[in-house]
Design a protein around this motif. Structure first.
Motif, short mmCIF file in Angstrom:
data_model
loop_
_atom_site.label_atom_id
_atom_site.label_comp_id
_atom_site.label_asym_id
_atom_site.label_seq_id
_atom_site.Cartn_x
_atom_site.Cartn_y
_atom_site.Cartn_z
N UNK A 245 0.83 -1.21 0.00
CA UNK A 245 0.00 0.00 0.00
C UNK A 245 0.86 1.26 0.00
N UNK A 246 1.93 1.26 0.78
CA UNK A 246 2.82 2.42 0.80
C UNK A 246 3.43 2.65 -0.57
N UNK A 247 3.87 1.59 -1.22
CA UNK A 247 4.48 1.70 -2.54
C UNK A 247 3.46 2.23 -3.56
N UNK A 248 2.21 1.76 -3.47
CA UNK A 248 1.17 2.20 -4.40
C UNK A 248 0.82 3.67 -4.19
N UNK A 249 0.72 4.10 -2.94
CA UNK A 249 0.42 5.51 -2.66
C UNK A 249 1.55 6.42 -3.12
N UNK A 250 2.78 5.95 -3.00
CA UNK A 250 3.94 6.77 -3.35
C UNK A 250 4.16 6.88 -4.86
N UNK A 251 3.54 6.00 -5.64
CA UNK A 251 3.75 6.00 -7.08
C UNK A 251 3.29 7.32 -7.70
N UNK A 252 4.17 7.96 -8.45
CA UNK A 252 3.86 9.29 -8.99
C UNK A 252 2.98 9.26 -10.23
N UNK A 253 2.77 8.09 -10.82
CA UNK A 253 1.90 7.99 -11.99
C UNK A 253 0.51 7.46 -11.64
N UNK B 259 -0.48 6.72 -8.17
CA UNK B 259 -0.86 6.99 -6.78
C UNK B 259 -0.93 8.47 -6.50
N UNK B 260 -0.73 8.84 -5.25
CA UNK B 260 -0.69 10.26 -4.89
C UNK B 260 0.66 10.84 -5.26
N UNK C 127 -8.66 10.22 -0.02
CA UNK C 127 -8.58 9.15 -1.01
C UNK C 127 -9.14 7.88 -0.42
N UNK C 128 -9.51 6.96 -1.29
CA UNK C 128 -10.02 5.66 -0.88
C UNK C 128 -8.84 4.69 -0.81
N UNK C 129 -8.47 4.32 0.41
CA UNK C 129 -7.28 3.46 0.59
C UNK C 129 -7.45 2.10 -0.06
N UNK C 130 -8.68 1.61 -0.21
CA UNK C 130 -8.89 0.30 -0.79
C UNK C 130 -8.42 0.24 -2.25
N UNK C 131 -8.25 1.36 -2.88
CA UNK C 131 -7.76 1.41 -4.27
C UNK C 131 -6.27 1.11 -4.34
N UNK C 132 -5.60 1.10 -3.19
CA UNK C 132 -4.15 0.96 -3.18
C UNK C 132 -3.68 -0.35 -2.56
N UNK C 133 -4.54 -1.34 -2.55
CA UNK C 133 -4.16 -2.66 -2.07
C UNK C 133 -4.42 -2.88 -0.59
#
Length: 268
Positions: A31-39, A41-42, A262-268
């Motif tokens: 989840x941290x990796x998905x949120x940090x993604x600049x394309x 995620x956030x 944001x909806x955290x469920x979108x990020x795993x």
């Protein structure tokens, strides 16, 4: 699950800060990796999770862009102090931290540096003032733990070093069992240092607060500069004050960019 977050940065080193003191928020490596993604995620260098603490105003957990949890981040600490307001205490894996926010400037105490080889940690014993190792043109670094591990190379010109190539090689060298943050620094005079940082689990960054602290400490310890010293990174300057037997004090800006949900469920 809808979660409110703050986008903040310290000299361009940017963060997503989630305040989970009122209601727990689960952050996994994925989840941290998905949120940090600049394309997709956030987008951030680090995800910061604030939790309740029995011994401080908040407990700060730090996840690098690769999803790994780390001990310390100086720029994030300034941003969290700014968010909490006034004088704040923060519990972290790197130890207890304290800071004061005055306008857009924040001063934080990051504790005393460690120099013992096994506190860095290194794979085997050696002198951490000038380690008898090298990687191509980068040789004889100092090593300092300021809550997280750093090696510092003093070079004639920081911009001449191919840090994008050498940084990942040094970061993952077996000499560093916990990996390492890599700093290349040039001393301009007794009050000024220029610095570039390859940050463990992140890569090249505009600014690294703990890198600035580690570099200043190594330069003061080697007699190259006087305290306080200005450390200028690509994102701007930080002021570092340290003397042996005292905690490191770092002063610099902390910027709040926006608040959103944001909806955290979108990020795993």
């Amino acid at each position: 699950m809808q979660v409110r977050f703050h986008k903040m940065h310290g000299l361009g080193n940017d963060f997503v800060v989630i305040d989970a003191r009122a209601a727990p928020v689960e952050i996994t490596e994925r989840r941290a990796r998905a949120l940090a993604d600049r394309k997709t995620g956030v987008g951030c260098d680090q995800l910061i999770l604030l939790e309740r603490s029995d011994i401080a105003d908040a407990r700060m957990r730090i996840f690098n862009a690769d999803g790994g949890e780390v001990e310390a981040c100086g720029n994030a600490t300034r941003c969290v102090v700014s968010l909490l307001g006034g004088t704040a205490t923060i519990e972290s894996l790197g130890g207890m931290l304290e800071g004061t926010s005055i306008g857009d400037q924040v001063s934080v105490d990051l504790g005393e540096p460690r120099f013992e080889w096994d506190a860095i940690p290194l794979a085997y014993a050696m002198d951490t003032r000038a380690m008898p190792v090298g990687w191509e043109e980068l040789e004889s670094p100092a090593a300092v733990n300021v809550g997280n591990p750093h090696v510092i190379f003093f070079v004639p010109e920081t911009d001449a070093v191919p840090l994008d190539r050498l940084g990942p090689l040094i970061e993952t060298d077996p000499l560093f069992p916990a990996r390492i943050n890599v700093n290349v620094a040039s001393v301009d005079d007794r009050g000024n240092i220029r610095l570039r940082v390859w940050e463990r689990g992140v890569g090249l960054t505009d600014a690294c607060g703990t890198g600035a602290c580690a570099t200043a400490v190594a330069a003061i310890r080697a007699g190259l500069v006087d305290s306080p010293v200005t450390v200028t990174l690509p994102g701007g300057p930080l002021t570092i004050d340290w003397a042996p037997g005292r905690p490191i004090r770092m002063t610099g800006p902390a910027t709040h960019v926006f608040t959103a949900e944001t909806d955290l469920s979108r990020f795993g």
